[in-house]
Design a protein around this motif. Structure first.
Motif, short mmCIF file in Angstrom:
data_model
loop_
_atom_site.label_atom_id
_atom_site.label_comp_id
_atom_site.label_asym_id
_atom_site.label_seq_id
_atom_site.Cartn_x
_atom_site.Cartn_y
_atom_site.Cartn_z
N CYS A 151 0.84 -1.19 0.00
CA CYS A 151 0.00 0.00 0.00
C CYS A 151 0.88 1.25 0.00
O CYS A 151 1.98 1.24 0.55
CB CYS A 151 -0.89 0.01 1.23
SG CYS A 151 -2.07 -1.35 1.28
N ARG A 152 0.36 2.33 -0.57
CA ARG A 152 1.11 3.58 -0.66
C ARG A 152 1.21 4.23 0.72
O ARG A 152 0.23 4.33 1.46
CB ARG A 152 0.44 4.52 -1.64
CG ARG A 152 1.26 5.76 -1.93
CD ARG A 152 0.74 6.57 -3.08
NE ARG A 152 -0.69 6.83 -2.96
CZ ARG A 152 -1.50 6.96 -3.99
NH1 ARG A 152 -1.03 6.83 -5.21
NH2 ARG A 152 -2.77 7.21 -3.81
N GLY A 185 1.25 6.82 3.71
CA GLY A 185 0.54 8.06 4.02
C GLY A 185 -0.89 8.12 3.54
O GLY A 185 -1.58 9.10 3.77
N ASP A 186 -1.37 7.08 2.85
CA ASP A 186 -2.74 7.06 2.34
C ASP A 186 -3.50 5.88 2.91
O ASP A 186 -2.91 4.87 3.27
CB ASP A 186 -2.74 6.93 0.81
CG ASP A 186 -2.30 8.21 0.11
OD1 ASP A 186 -2.53 9.30 0.66
OD2 ASP A 186 -1.72 8.10 -0.99
N PRO A 187 -4.85 5.97 2.93
CA PRO A 187 -5.64 4.79 3.30
C PRO A 187 -5.50 3.72 2.22
O PRO A 187 -5.23 4.04 1.06
CB PRO A 187 -7.07 5.31 3.38
CG PRO A 187 -7.06 6.73 3.02
CD PRO A 187 -5.67 7.14 2.69
N CYS A 188 -5.71 2.48 2.60
CA CYS A 188 -5.53 1.37 1.68
C CYS A 188 -6.71 0.41 1.81
O CYS A 188 -7.03 -0.03 2.91
CB CYS A 188 -4.22 0.65 2.00
SG CYS A 188 -3.81 -0.68 0.87
N TYR A 189 -7.37 0.11 0.69
CA TYR A 189 -8.50 -0.82 0.66
C TYR A 189 -8.14 -1.94 -0.30
O TYR A 189 -7.88 -1.69 -1.47
CB TYR A 189 -9.78 -0.11 0.21
CG TYR A 189 -10.98 -1.00 0.20
CD1 TYR A 189 -11.73 -1.19 1.36
CD2 TYR A 189 -11.38 -1.67 -0.95
CE1 TYR A 189 -12.84 -2.01 1.36
CE2 TYR A 189 -12.48 -2.50 -0.96
CZ TYR A 189 -13.21 -2.67 0.21
OH TYR A 189 -14.31 -3.49 0.21
N ALA A 197 0.91 2.81 5.25
CA ALA A 197 -0.42 3.39 4.99
C ALA A 197 -1.06 3.86 6.30
O ALA A 197 -0.55 3.61 7.39
CB ALA A 197 -1.30 2.34 4.32
N THR A 198 -2.18 4.56 6.16
CA THR A 198 -2.93 5.00 7.34
C THR A 198 -3.98 3.92 7.65
O THR A 198 -3.64 2.88 8.17
CB THR A 198 -3.57 6.38 7.10
OG1 THR A 198 -4.38 6.34 5.92
CG2 THR A 198 -2.51 7.46 6.95
N ASP A 199 -5.24 4.16 7.31
CA ASP A 199 -6.30 3.17 7.55
C ASP A 199 -6.20 2.05 6.52
O ASP A 199 -6.00 2.30 5.33
CB ASP A 199 -7.68 3.83 7.45
CG ASP A 199 -7.90 4.89 8.51
OD1 ASP A 199 -7.21 4.84 9.55
OD2 ASP A 199 -8.74 5.77 8.29
#
Length: 162
Positions: free
Chosen positions: A2-3, A5-9, A29-31
């Protein structure tokens, strides 16, 4: 991966889409949400490293999270698994970012003027025979019969013994 600093789904929607030692590295990632929505979607030793925010695994269907591997939640502010098919024996215990503090032991010294919708856990006991309009300083021992010569205009400063 996952990238950072960003949320990841991550949606594991097909049969065996995230199975057989799949590694989901979301530690930057964050969330993070990993949704296992198909039978065998997240089967056989899947590994998830959560990010710094909320981390959630969703096991939607029967068999979607069979023979699960492990989840690393060391840096997450919360963790949980949703769905009827979460493999709880193989997962860390759920936790939340800020649990509710315990209630105070003593009541407040300045209660609100409006009543609450829930009853008190420790209500005060009523007196045996309350008067309809009590005085601030009741008499020590009242007389049994009224006086024969009452005053027309009561005094502002009464005496202790009439």
């Amino acid at each position: 991966t996952c990238r950072a600093g960003d949320p990841c789904y991550i949606n594991c929607a097909g049969k065996s889409s995230c199975s057989d030692q799949t590694v989901i590295n979301a530690n930057g990632a964050t969330d993070v949400t990993v949704r296992c929505s198909h039978e065998d979607a997240c089967k056989t030793d899947i590994h998830i490293t959560c990010g710094t925010g909320d981390c959630l695994l969703e096991c939607v269907r029967f068999g979607s999270c069979l023979e699960f591997g492990w989840v690393d939640t060391r840096f997450s502010k919360s963790w949980g698994c949703n769905g009827m098919f979460c493999p709880w024996a193989l997962l860390p215990l759920s936790y939340s970012p800020s649990p509710t503090p315990a209630p105070t032991l003593a009541p407040t010294s300045s209660p609100s003027p409006a009543p609450t919708s829930a009853p008190s856990f420790s209500p005060t006991m009523p007196s045996q025979a309350p008067s309809k309009s009590p005085s601030k300083m009741p008499s020590v021992s009242p007389t049994r019969s009224p006086t024969k010569q009452p005053s027309v205009n009561p005094t502002i400063n009464p005496t202790l013994s009439p």
